[in-house]
Design a protein around this motif. Structure first.
Motif, PDB file in Angstrom:
ATOM      1  N   UNK A 199       0.886  -1.158   0.000  1.00 48.41           N
ATOM      2  CA  UNK A 199       0.000   0.000   0.000  1.00 48.41           C
ATOM      3  C   UNK A 199       0.926   1.211   0.000  1.00 48.41           C
ATOM      4  N   UNK A 200       0.713   2.099  -0.970  1.00 48.52           N
ATOM      5  CA  UNK A 200       1.615   3.237  -1.120  1.00 48.52           C
ATOM      6  C   UNK A 200       0.843   4.524  -1.346  1.00 48.52           C
ATOM      7  N   UNK A 201       1.571   5.618  -1.203  1.00 47.44           N
ATOM      8  CA  UNK A 201       1.083   6.913  -1.663  1.00 47.44           C
ATOM      9  C   UNK A 201       2.184   7.489  -2.556  1.00 47.44           C
ATOM     10  N   UNK A 202       1.828   7.823  -3.771  1.00 47.97           N
ATOM     11  CA  UNK A 202       2.811   8.332  -4.726  1.00 47.97           C
ATOM     12  C   UNK A 202       3.253   9.738  -4.353  1.00 47.97           C
ATOM     13  N   UNK A 203       4.537   9.980  -4.511  1.00 50.06           N
ATOM     14  CA  UNK A 203       5.117  11.271  -4.141  1.00 50.06           C
ATOM     15  C   UNK A 203       5.662  12.047  -5.335  1.00 50.06           C
ATOM     16  N   UNK A 204       6.161  11.306  -6.353  1.00 52.38           N
ATOM     17  CA  UNK A 204       6.828  11.995  -7.448  1.00 52.38           C
ATOM     18  C   UNK A 204       6.744  11.155  -8.722  1.00 52.38           C
ATOM     19  N   UNK A 205       6.644  11.839  -9.847  1.00 53.99           N
ATOM     20  CA  UNK A 205       6.744  11.193 -11.148  1.00 53.99           C
ATOM     21  C   UNK A 205       7.659  12.056 -12.016  1.00 53.99           C
ATOM     22  N   UNK A 206       8.554  11.394 -12.760  1.00 49.88           N
ATOM     23  CA  UNK A 206       9.502  12.124 -13.584  1.00 49.88           C
ATOM     24  C   UNK A 206       9.642  11.397 -14.928  1.00 49.88           C
ATOM     25  N   UNK A 207       9.521  12.152 -16.003  1.00 50.57           N
ATOM     26  CA  UNK A 207       9.704  11.568 -17.334  1.00 50.57           C
ATOM     27  C   UNK A 207      11.194  11.413 -17.578  1.00 50.57           C
ATOM     28  N   UNK A 208      11.617  10.190 -17.919  1.00 52.59           N
ATOM     29  CA  UNK A 208      13.037   9.914 -18.129  1.00 52.59           C
ATOM     30  C   UNK A 208      13.423   9.981 -19.598  1.00 52.59           C
TER      31      UNK A 208
END
Length: 161
Positions: free
Chosen positions: A54-63
């Motif tokens: 079970x998680x909560x997303x913190x960051x997304x980055x396009x690579x």
């Protein structure tokens, strides 16, 4: 004429009530079937992947982006409740999507199932994120216990290694 109207009106009212109850029961059954199907797929996903939490997303980055292949993203999430796989407080993983497709960044608590290859986690595709409801968390926990009692050769895989 008034008595006939009352009889017709009463019959119509009773018929309408029966129809409403019937359709309500059908909708309820359809929702139950959908929830059961999701629970079954969650069980299969836990059994077929390397990591579940079970998680909560913190960051997304396009690579990277390749118009002929896919766009690659890295997501970072705080682990709220570990379910299976290597215990971690933060999980970073890769996601590959169709060129130009947007990554939906869900900040709600969710259950994710991930694959692992050479120490890198990655998104296995459709059916890798589930609502973090009490029922689904229990379902994932039961699947993780089943997984710990099986040899790796007995398990299928959603992962490409």
């Amino acid at each position: 004429m008034t008595n006939n109207f009352k009889k017709i009106s009463t019959k119509t009212t009773v018929t309408m009530k029966i129809l409403v109850l019937f359709f309500g029961a059908m909708i309820n059954q359809a929702c139950t079937n959908q929830a059961n199907a999701q629970q079954e797929f969650l069980t299969e996903s836990v059994l077929s992947t390397s990591f579940t939490a079970v998680v909560t997303h913190k960051k997304v980055m396009k690579l990277s982006s390749n118009a002929n292949d896919s766009d690659e993203y890295e997501l970072s999430a705080e682990v709220i409740k570990h379910i299976s796989g290597k215990k971690q407080k933060v999980i970073n993983y890769r996601m590959f999507v169709e060129p130009g497709e947007e990554v939906v960044f869900n900040r709600d608590l969710v259950i994710i199932t991930l694959c692992e290859n050479k120490g890198q986690y990655y998104w296995p595709g459709v059916g890798a994120e589930f609502p973090a409801t009490e029922t689904f968390i229990k379902t994932a926990g039961k699947a993780a216990k089943m997984k710990s009692n099986q040899s790796p050769t007995e398990l299928g895989s959603h992962c490409e290694n």
